[in-house]
Scaffold this motif. Structure first.
Motif, PDB file in Angstrom:
ATOM      1  N   GLU A   1       0.821  -1.212   0.000  1.00  0.00           N
ATOM      2  CA  GLU A   1       0.000   0.000   0.000  1.00  0.00           C
ATOM      3  C   GLU A   1       0.857   1.265   0.000  1.00  0.00           C
ATOM      4  O   GLU A   1       0.562   2.236  -0.704  1.00  0.00           O
ATOM      5  CB  GLU A   1      -0.953  -0.020   1.188  1.00  0.00           C
ATOM      6  CG  GLU A   1      -2.059   0.986   1.083  1.00  0.00           C
ATOM      7  CD  GLU A   1      -3.144   0.781   2.121  1.00  0.00           C
ATOM      8  OE1 GLU A   1      -4.212   1.379   1.930  1.00  0.00           O
ATOM      9  OE2 GLU A   1      -2.929   0.055   3.116  1.00  0.00           O
ATOM     10  N   LYS A   2       1.941   1.257   0.764  1.00  0.00           N
ATOM     11  CA  LYS A   2       2.836   2.422   0.810  1.00  0.00           C
ATOM     12  C   LYS A   2       3.514   2.656  -0.544  1.00  0.00           C
ATOM     13  O   LYS A   2       3.604   3.791  -1.021  1.00  0.00           O
ATOM     14  CB  LYS A   2       3.900   2.231   1.891  1.00  0.00           C
ATOM     15  CG  LYS A   2       3.382   2.269   3.306  1.00  0.00           C
ATOM     16  CD  LYS A   2       4.498   1.982   4.296  1.00  0.00           C
ATOM     17  CE  LYS A   2       3.987   1.909   5.718  1.00  0.00           C
ATOM     18  NZ  LYS A   2       5.084   1.596   6.661  1.00  0.00           N
ATOM     19  N   ILE A   3       4.014   1.594  -1.138  1.00  0.00           N
ATOM     20  CA  ILE A   3       4.674   1.703  -2.446  1.00  0.00           C
ATOM     21  C   ILE A   3       3.700   2.259  -3.475  1.00  0.00           C
ATOM     22  O   ILE A   3       4.002   3.220  -4.188  1.00  0.00           O
ATOM     23  CB  ILE A   3       5.198   0.326  -2.906  1.00  0.00           C
ATOM     24  CG1 ILE A   3       6.288  -0.187  -1.967  1.00  0.00           C
ATOM     25  CG2 ILE A   3       5.698   0.388  -4.353  1.00  0.00           C
ATOM     26  CD1 ILE A   3       6.574  -1.679  -2.122  1.00  0.00           C
ATOM     27  N   CYS A   4       2.542   1.650  -3.541  1.00  0.00           N
ATOM     28  CA  CYS A   4       1.558   2.023  -4.559  1.00  0.00           C
ATOM     29  C   CYS A   4       0.993   3.419  -4.351  1.00  0.00           C
ATOM     30  O   CYS A   4       0.695   4.120  -5.323  1.00  0.00           O
ATOM     31  CB  CYS A   4       0.449   0.979  -4.610  1.00  0.00           C
ATOM     32  SG  CYS A   4       1.053  -0.634  -5.163  1.00  0.00           S
ATOM     33  N   ALA A   5       0.872   3.850  -3.114  1.00  0.00           N
ATOM     34  CA  ALA A   5       0.410   5.216  -2.837  1.00  0.00           C
ATOM     35  C   ALA A   5       1.361   6.223  -3.462  1.00  0.00           C
ATOM     36  O   ALA A   5       0.928   7.223  -4.052  1.00  0.00           O
ATOM     37  CB  ALA A   5       0.280   5.443  -1.338  1.00  0.00           C
ATOM     38  N   ASP A   6       2.658   5.961  -3.365  1.00  0.00           N
ATOM     39  CA  ASP A   6       3.640   6.861  -3.971  1.00  0.00           C
ATOM     40  C   ASP A   6       3.521   6.867  -5.490  1.00  0.00           C
ATOM     41  O   ASP A   6       3.625   7.917  -6.126  1.00  0.00           O
ATOM     42  CB  ASP A   6       5.063   6.467  -3.567  1.00  0.00           C
ATOM     43  CG  ASP A   6       5.462   6.974  -2.191  1.00  0.00           C
ATOM     44  OD1 ASP A   6       4.598   7.539  -1.487  1.00  0.00           O
ATOM     45  OD2 ASP A   6       6.636   6.793  -1.827  1.00  0.00           O
ATOM     46  N   VAL A   7       3.298   5.690  -6.082  1.00  0.00           N
ATOM     47  CA  VAL A   7       3.213   5.604  -7.542  1.00  0.00           C
ATOM     48  C   VAL A   7       1.958   6.289  -8.063  1.00  0.00           C
ATOM     49  O   VAL A   7       2.031   7.117  -8.981  1.00  0.00           O
ATOM     50  CB  VAL A   7       3.292   4.136  -8.016  1.00  0.00           C
ATOM     51  CG1 VAL A   7       3.062   4.029  -9.525  1.00  0.00           C
ATOM     52  CG2 VAL A   7       4.642   3.521  -7.643  1.00  0.00           C
ATOM     53  N   VAL A   8       0.807   6.000  -7.485  1.00  0.00           N
ATOM     54  CA  VAL A   8      -0.432   6.584  -8.019  1.00  0.00           C
ATOM     55  C   VAL A   8      -0.527   8.083  -7.741  1.00  0.00           C
ATOM     56  O   VAL A   8      -1.167   8.807  -8.507  1.00  0.00           O
ATOM     57  CB  VAL A   8      -1.705   5.846  -7.527  1.00  0.00           C
ATOM     58  CG1 VAL A   8      -1.728   4.420  -8.031  1.00  0.00           C
ATOM     59  CG2 VAL A   8      -1.859   5.897  -6.033  1.00  0.00           C
ATOM     60  N   SER A   9       0.125   8.558  -6.700  1.00  0.00           N
ATOM     61  CA  SER A   9       0.100   9.993  -6.393  1.00  0.00           C
ATOM     62  C   SER A   9       1.093  10.787  -7.239  1.00  0.00           C
ATOM     63  O   SER A   9       1.030  12.008  -7.280  1.00  0.00           O
ATOM     64  CB  SER A   9       0.417  10.231  -4.917  1.00  0.00           C
ATOM     65  OG  SER A   9       1.801   9.992  -4.657  1.00  0.00           O
ATOM     66  N   GLY A  10       2.016  10.071  -7.884  1.00  0.00           N
ATOM     67  CA  GLY A  10       3.042  10.748  -8.667  1.00  0.00           C
ATOM     68  C   GLY A  10       4.295  11.073  -7.877  1.00  0.00           C
ATOM     69  O   GLY A  10       5.255  11.611  -8.423  1.00  0.00           O
ATOM     70  N   LYS A  11       4.301  10.752  -6.600  1.00  0.00           N
ATOM     71  CA  LYS A  11       5.499  10.964  -5.789  1.00  0.00           C
ATOM     72  C   LYS A  11       6.648  10.103  -6.311  1.00  0.00           C
ATOM     73  O   LYS A  11       7.808  10.478  -6.214  1.00  0.00           O
ATOM     74  CB  LYS A  11       5.200  10.639  -4.321  1.00  0.00           C
ATOM     75  CG  LYS A  11       6.355  10.879  -3.385  1.00  0.00           C
ATOM     76  CD  LYS A  11       5.972  10.593  -1.938  1.00  0.00           C
ATOM     77  CE  LYS A  11       7.187  10.743  -1.029  1.00  0.00           C
ATOM     78  NZ  LYS A  11       6.864  10.386   0.359  1.00  0.00           N
ATOM     79  N   ALA A  12       6.298   8.937  -6.871  1.00  0.00           N
ATOM     80  CA  ALA A  12       7.277   8.051  -7.502  1.00  0.00           C
ATOM     81  C   ALA A  12       6.811   7.744  -8.916  1.00  0.00           C
ATOM     82  O   ALA A  12       5.602   7.674  -9.182  1.00  0.00           O
ATOM     83  CB  ALA A  12       7.430   6.758  -6.708  1.00  0.00           C
ATOM     84  N   ASP A  13       7.772   7.560  -9.806  1.00  0.00           N
ATOM     85  CA  ASP A  13       7.446   7.163 -11.175  1.00  0.00           C
ATOM     86  C   ASP A  13       7.102   5.678 -11.247  1.00  0.00           C
ATOM     87  O   ASP A  13       6.248   5.267 -12.026  1.00  0.00           O
ATOM     88  CB  ASP A  13       8.621   7.452 -12.108  1.00  0.00           C
ATOM     89  CG  ASP A  13       8.992   8.919 -12.102  1.00  0.00           C
ATOM     90  OD1 ASP A  13       8.116   9.749 -12.424  1.00  0.00           O
ATOM     91  OD2 ASP A  13      10.149   9.239 -11.764  1.00  0.00           O
ATOM     92  N   ARG A  14       7.814   4.889 -10.444  1.00  0.00           N
ATOM     93  CA  ARG A  14       7.618   3.444 -10.418  1.00  0.00           C
ATOM     94  C   ARG A  14       7.880   2.933  -9.006  1.00  0.00           C
ATOM     95  O   ARG A  14       8.407   3.643  -8.161  1.00  0.00           O
ATOM     96  CB  ARG A  14       8.582   2.735 -11.373  1.00  0.00           C
ATOM     97  CG  ARG A  14       8.413   3.125 -12.826  1.00  0.00           C
ATOM     98  CD  ARG A  14       9.266   2.238 -13.705  1.00  0.00           C
ATOM     99  NE  ARG A  14       9.509   2.850 -15.010  1.00  0.00           N
ATOM    100  CZ  ARG A  14      10.423   2.424 -15.853  1.00  0.00           C
ATOM    101  NH1 ARG A  14      11.177   1.396 -15.543  1.00  0.00           N
ATOM    102  NH2 ARG A  14      10.579   3.013 -17.015  1.00  0.00           N
ATOM    103  N   GLY A  15       7.532   1.655  -8.801  1.00  0.00           N
ATOM    104  CA  GLY A  15       7.768   1.022  -7.510  1.00  0.00           C
ATOM    105  C   GLY A  15       8.370  -0.353  -7.666  1.00  0.00           C
ATOM    106  O   GLY A  15       8.205  -0.999  -8.704  1.00  0.00           O
TER     107      GLY A  15
END
Length: 147
Positions: free
Chosen positions: A48-62
Motif C-alpha cells: 500500500e505504501k509503495i503504490c500510494a507513492d506511484v499513483v500519487s506521482g510521488k514516484a514514477d515506479r515502484g
C-alpha cells in the motif's frame, strides 16, 4: 526517475541488493518505505505504501518485494492505477515494461538470487513502453478497474 521500494521481512536482504543496483544509475532517486529488519510484518501494508507513492506521482515506479513476490504483487494489483508484474527472469521484466507498461516490479527474496535480481531490475528500469497495439491492451486492463 523516482522509485519507491519496499519489502516485508522475507526480502529485506534482496531490497538492500536492489537499492545498490539502483544506485549504480546515479540519477534514480530511491525512497525506501521499509521494512528495515527481519521482524515479521504484513506485506499488504508495504504494498500500500509503495503504490500510494506511484499513483500519487510521488514516484514514477515502484519495486515490491516479499518472500515469493506473489503476495505483495497481488496486494499491489488491488490498488487502482497499478500494473504490478511479478518477474523472476529478465525476459519477463523486459516484456512487462515494453508490452504491459508495468509501473511496479515484484520479486521474491526467497526465489530470486542477488545476481539475477540485479539483471531483472536493470531490464525493468531500462525498459520502455512500446505503445501501439499494446496501448489498446493496457487501456482494456485499466478499464476493468472501472467496472
Amino acid at each position: 526517475m523516482k522509485i519507491t521500494i519496499g519489502s516485508d521481512h522475507g526480502a529485506v536482504q534482496l531490497k538492500e541488493e536492489v537499492k545498490m543496483v539502483l544506485k549504480e544509475y546515479g540519477d534514480i532517486e530511491v525512497t525506501d518505505v521499509g521494512t528495515f529488519g527481519t521482524e515479521s510484518v504484513d506485506y499488504p501494508d508495504i504494498a500500500e505504501k509503495i503504490c500510494a507513492d506511484v499513483v500519487s506521482g510521488k514516484a514514477d515506479r515502484g519495486i515490491a518485494l516479499c518472500g515469493t513476490g506473489i503476495g505483495i504483487s497481488i496486494a499491489c494489483n488491488k490498488v487502482k492505477g497499478i500494473r504490478c508484474a511479478l518477474c523472476n527472469d529478465v525476459y519477463s521484466a523486459k516484456m512487462s515494461r515494453q508490452h504491459n507498461n508495468a509501473n511496479v516490479l515484484a520479486m521474491g527474496g526467497r526465489v530470486v538470487g542477488f545476481g539475477p535480481a540485479g539483471e531483472i531490475v536493470r531490464a525493468w528500469v531500462e525498459g520502455e513502453f512500446e505503445g501501439g497495439r499494446h496501448e489498446r491492451r493496457v487501456n482494456k486492463i485499466m478499464a476493468i478497474e472501472q467496472k
